[in-house]
Design a protein around this motif. Structure first.
Motif, PDB file in Angstrom:
ATOM      1  N   ASN A  87       0.818  -1.213   0.000  1.00 42.17           N
ATOM      2  CA  ASN A  87       0.000   0.000   0.000  1.00 42.17           C
ATOM      3  C   ASN A  87       0.853   1.265   0.000  1.00 42.17           C
ATOM      4  N   ASP A  88       1.999   1.224   0.698  1.00 43.57           N
ATOM      5  CA  ASP A  88       2.902   2.381   0.703  1.00 43.57           C
ATOM      6  C   ASP A  88       3.399   2.683  -0.707  1.00 43.57           C
ATOM      7  N   ILE A  89       3.848   1.643  -1.404  1.00 45.43           N
ATOM      8  CA  ILE A  89       4.381   1.823  -2.762  1.00 45.43           C
ATOM      9  C   ILE A  89       3.295   2.342  -3.700  1.00 45.43           C
ATOM     10  N   VAL A  90       2.124   1.722  -3.637  1.00 44.33           N
ATOM     11  CA  VAL A  90       1.015   2.139  -4.507  1.00 44.33           C
ATOM     12  C   VAL A  90       0.647   3.589  -4.249  1.00 44.33           C
ATOM     13  N   ASN A  91       0.602   3.973  -2.973  1.00 43.02           N
ATOM     14  CA  ASN A  91       0.228   5.342  -2.611  1.00 43.02           C
ATOM     15  C   ASN A  91       1.252   6.351  -3.121  1.00 43.02           C
ATOM     16  N   ILE A  92       2.539   6.066  -2.928  1.00 45.61           N
ATOM     17  CA  ILE A  92       3.586   6.981  -3.366  1.00 45.61           C
ATOM     18  C   ILE A  92       3.573   7.132  -4.882  1.00 45.61           C
ATOM     19  N   LEU A  93       3.421   6.017  -5.590  1.00 47.68           N
ATOM     20  CA  LEU A  93       3.368   6.075  -7.052  1.00 47.68           C
ATOM     21  C   LEU A  93       2.145   6.855  -7.525  1.00 47.68           C
ATOM     22  N   ASP A  94       1.036   6.690  -6.824  1.00 41.45           N
ATOM     23  CA  ASP A  94      -0.190   7.422  -7.170  1.00 41.45           C
ATOM     24  C   ASP A  94       0.028   8.924  -7.012  1.00 41.45           C
ATOM     25  N   ILE A  95       0.674   9.311  -5.915  1.00 39.31           N
ATOM     26  CA  ILE A  95       0.971  10.720  -5.661  1.00 39.31           C
ATOM     27  C   ILE A  95       1.790  11.316  -6.808  1.00 39.31           C
ATOM     28  N   CYS A  96       2.723  10.532  -7.327  1.00 37.34           N
ATOM     29  CA  CYS A  96       3.681  11.029  -8.315  1.00 37.34           C
ATOM     30  C   CYS A  96       3.246  10.791  -9.756  1.00 37.34           C
ATOM     31  N   GLY A  97       2.006  10.352  -9.951  1.00 39.05           N
ATOM     32  CA  GLY A  97       1.488  10.232 -11.307  1.00 39.05           C
ATOM     33  C   GLY A  97       1.825   8.939 -12.011  1.00 39.05           C
ATOM     34  N   PHE A  98       1.982   7.838 -11.243  1.00 45.50           N
ATOM     35  CA  PHE A  98       2.217   6.530 -11.836  1.00 45.50           C
ATOM     36  C   PHE A  98       1.031   5.608 -11.542  1.00 45.50           C
ATOM     37  N   ASP A  99       0.706   4.780 -12.499  1.00 47.68           N
ATOM     38  CA  ASP A  99      -0.364   3.803 -12.355  1.00 47.68           C
ATOM     39  C   ASP A  99       0.256   2.434 -12.129  1.00 47.68           C
ATOM     40  N   VAL A 100      -0.105   1.752 -11.045  1.00 51.49           N
ATOM     41  CA  VAL A 100       0.432   0.428 -10.752  1.00 51.49           C
ATOM     42  C   VAL A 100      -0.303  -0.612 -11.596  1.00 51.49           C
ATOM     43  N   ILE A 101       0.460  -1.369 -12.370  1.00 48.46           N
ATOM     44  CA  ILE A 101      -0.122  -2.405 -13.222  1.00 48.46           C
ATOM     45  C   ILE A 101      -0.360  -3.680 -12.418  1.00 48.46           C
ATOM     46  N   PHE A 102       0.656  -4.118 -11.663  1.00 45.10           N
ATOM     47  CA  PHE A 102       0.472  -5.273 -10.780  1.00 45.10           C
ATOM     48  C   PHE A 102       1.618  -5.333  -9.779  1.00 45.10           C
ATOM     49  N   THR A 103       1.415  -6.114  -8.718  1.00 52.55           N
ATOM     50  CA  THR A 103       2.447  -6.398  -7.722  1.00 52.55           C
ATOM     51  C   THR A 103       2.487  -7.897  -7.479  1.00 52.55           C
ATOM     52  N   GLN A 104       3.696  -8.465  -7.462  1.00 54.43           N
ATOM     53  CA  GLN A 104       3.869  -9.890  -7.223  1.00 54.43           C
ATOM     54  C   GLN A 104       4.762 -10.124  -6.011  1.00 54.43           C
ATOM     55  N   LYS A 105       4.551 -11.288  -5.357  1.00 53.92           N
ATOM     56  CA  LYS A 105       5.449 -11.737  -4.301  1.00 53.92           C
ATOM     57  C   LYS A 105       6.294 -12.881  -4.863  1.00 53.92           C
ATOM     58  N   ARG A 106       7.614 -12.836  -4.606  1.00 55.09           N
ATOM     59  CA  ARG A 106       8.514 -13.875  -5.086  1.00 55.09           C
ATOM     60  C   ARG A 106       9.381 -14.374  -3.942  1.00 55.09           C
ATOM     61  N   LEU A 107       9.905 -15.574  -4.090  1.00 53.95           N
ATOM     62  CA  LEU A 107      10.809 -16.189  -3.121  1.00 53.95           C
ATOM     63  C   LEU A 107      10.177 -16.217  -1.725  1.00 53.95           C
ATOM     64  N   LEU A 108       9.033 -16.908  -1.632  1.00 53.12           N
ATOM     65  CA  LEU A 108       8.287 -17.037  -0.377  1.00 53.12           C
ATOM     66  C   LEU A 108       7.872 -15.685   0.201  1.00 53.12           C
ATOM     67  N   LEU A 110       9.586 -12.930   0.083  1.00 51.08           N
ATOM     68  CA  LEU A 110      10.698 -12.071   0.461  1.00 51.08           C
ATOM     69  C   LEU A 110      10.823 -10.884  -0.497  1.00 51.08           C
ATOM     70  N   ILE A 111      10.682 -11.153  -1.786  1.00 46.29           N
ATOM     71  CA  ILE A 111      10.830 -10.110  -2.802  1.00 46.29           C
ATOM     72  C   ILE A 111       9.451  -9.643  -3.261  1.00 46.29           C
ATOM     73  N   MET A 112       9.245  -8.342  -3.246  1.00 47.41           N
ATOM     74  CA  MET A 112       8.045  -7.735  -3.816  1.00 47.41           C
ATOM     75  C   MET A 112       8.438  -7.083  -5.129  1.00 47.41           C
ATOM     76  N   ALA A 113       7.672  -7.331  -6.171  1.00 47.23           N
ATOM     77  CA  ALA A 113       7.952  -6.748  -7.483  1.00 47.23           C
ATOM     78  C   ALA A 113       6.710  -5.997  -7.964  1.00 47.23           C
ATOM     79  N   THR A 114       6.852  -4.700  -8.167  1.00 48.34           N
ATOM     80  CA  THR A 114       5.747  -3.851  -8.610  1.00 48.34           C
ATOM     81  C   THR A 114       6.087  -3.253  -9.972  1.00 48.34           C
ATOM     82  N   VAL A 115       5.144  -3.342 -10.898  1.00 47.59           N
ATOM     83  CA  VAL A 115       5.310  -2.750 -12.219  1.00 47.59           C
ATOM     84  C   VAL A 115       4.344  -1.578 -12.349  1.00 47.59           C
ATOM     85  N   ALA A 116       4.864  -0.434 -12.799  1.00 50.78           N
ATOM     86  CA  ALA A 116       4.048   0.774 -12.916  1.00 50.78           C
ATOM     87  C   ALA A 116       4.376   1.499 -14.212  1.00 50.78           C
ATOM     88  N   ARG A 117       3.514   2.441 -14.569  1.00 50.68           N
ATOM     89  CA  ARG A 117       3.748   3.273 -15.748  1.00 50.68           C
ATOM     90  C   ARG A 117       3.176   4.665 -15.473  1.00 50.68           C
TER      91      ARG A 117
END
Length: 366
Positions: A87-108, A110-117
């Motif tokens: 939610n922190d990442i999505v909110n910050i990107l929203d503030i700065c004019g980026f649209d989050v396409i998706f977020t994935q969890k990887r390696l149990l 441990l790794i969060m991967a967010t793609v935005a445009r």
């Protein structure tokens, strides 16, 4: 050996995440950047509308495990980190004019991967006049530094100090600010508080205010006054209609917030997120911004919210939710006081805030 083994697993998974990605890759940079809003604002200005950005970072729930691994020597030592959730990442990107396409969890997880445009380009339009309300009680040592530290933004600015029964020479310091020659389109006003508590000071200031955008900024200066421009930008650009500060995203300075206060803030934030159906990281940050027209409507149609809240934070949040305003949380860094002590009584005020939570449950969840 163990350290190399863990690193190999980690970087092997990162390669799988990165493979074939056709845009900009930001590998764990968000954990170390002091001001993420400023960083992504600058990035937004440099990328094309079709650019995709891949942001990887450690899942905040793994913080205790990774910190222990560093202490045991099986993970490299790192400095103070920003531990962000989705939610922190999505909110910050929203503030700065980026649209989050998706977020994935990887390696149990441990790794969060967010793609935005990029979505829209945010520009300061300087079309609105601004009133900045500063409640002040026993803040004499802070007053002289406030006006010079606030950046100029908006069509015009007025800074309204509301002094509330101080035991030091806060009022004299405020009067000194009003007597000085200030820059064009800047007016400094001083009034004595009539209402009770911080909320009463804020409402007195709002009543006096002439600006189209109303802001609240605490006189203790524990939030950098330069952040106020971010609040203005969110409202003036149309991205949000109510801007709420969040102190619980970035690491805090030592002793800036007592441990029990942190627990209380997190408790109320989690509780109100569930009750109100919108994510709130910090409901009690004193820095907020709202259009005067929306505040006037709230006072007329949602009077009950303003009767029992000693600080004003919940009253404004309830009103914003009730009236379907677009709420944006803006991360701010929380600093230690350099003068004075807090006016908050943790237990007495905590009980009052719990009453507010019950009222919110009755209003929004039943």
């Amino acid at each position: 050996m163990a350290k190399n083994f863990l690193q190999k697993i980690y970087y092997k998974e990162l390669k799988r995440v990165y493979k074939g990605f056709p845009g900009i890759i930001l590998d764990n940079v968000v954990s170390e950047i002091p001001d993420l809003v400023e960083y992504f604002d600058k990035l937004h200005a440099k990328v094309s509308p079709n650019t995709k950005i891949l942001i990887t970072y450690h899942n905040h729930v793994w913080e205790p495990v990774l910190s222990l691994a560093s202490r045991l020597g099986i993970r490299k030592q790192v400095g103070v980190q920003n531990w962000l959730d989705k939610n922190d990442i999505v909110n910050i990107l929203d503030i700065c004019g980026f649209d989050v396409i998706f977020t994935q969890k990887r390696l149990l997880g441990l790794i969060m991967a967010t793609v935005a445009r990029p979505t829209l380009k945010l520009e300061k339009n300087n079309e609105y006049s601004v009133s900045i309300i500063i409640p002040a009680r026993n803040e004499a040592g802070n007053i002289p530094y406030i006006v010079p530290s606030i950046p100029r933004f908006g069509k015009s600015q007025e800074i309204i100090f509301v002094e509330g029964n101080s035991n030091d020479n806060t009022w004299a310091k405020i009067e000194n600010q009003t007597s000085q020659n200030h820059k064009r389109n800047l007016k400094v006003v001083a009034i004595k508080q009539h209402g009770q508590g911080k909320a009463g000071a804020v409402w007195d200031g709002f009543k006096k205010a002439k600006g189209e955008i109303l802001m609240v900024y605490d006189a203790d200066r524990t939030v950098d006054s330069r952040d106020l421009e971010k609040f203005y930008k969110i409202l003036s650009s149309g991205v949000g209609e109510f801007a709420n500060g969040s102190r619980l995203v970035y690491p805090m300075e030592k002793d800036s917030m007592r441990f029990l206060n942190q627990i209380g803030n997190k408790f109320f934030s989690s509780l109100f997120t569930k009750i109100l159906g919108q994510n709130f990281k910090d409901t009690l940050c004193g820095t907020k911004a709202i259009f005067k027209r929306d505040y006037v409507y709230m006072r007329k149609h949602n009077k009950k919210y303003f009767k029992i809240d000693p600080f004003g934070d919940f009253a404004l949040i309830f009103g914003a939710v009730k009236n379907n305003l677009k709420i944006i949380e803006i991360p701010v860094r929380y600093k230690e006081r350099v003068y004075g002590s807090t006016n908050i009584n943790r237990f007495r005020h905590g009980l009052i805030l719990f009453r507010m939570a019950i009222a919110a449950f009755k209003e929004f969840a039943i």
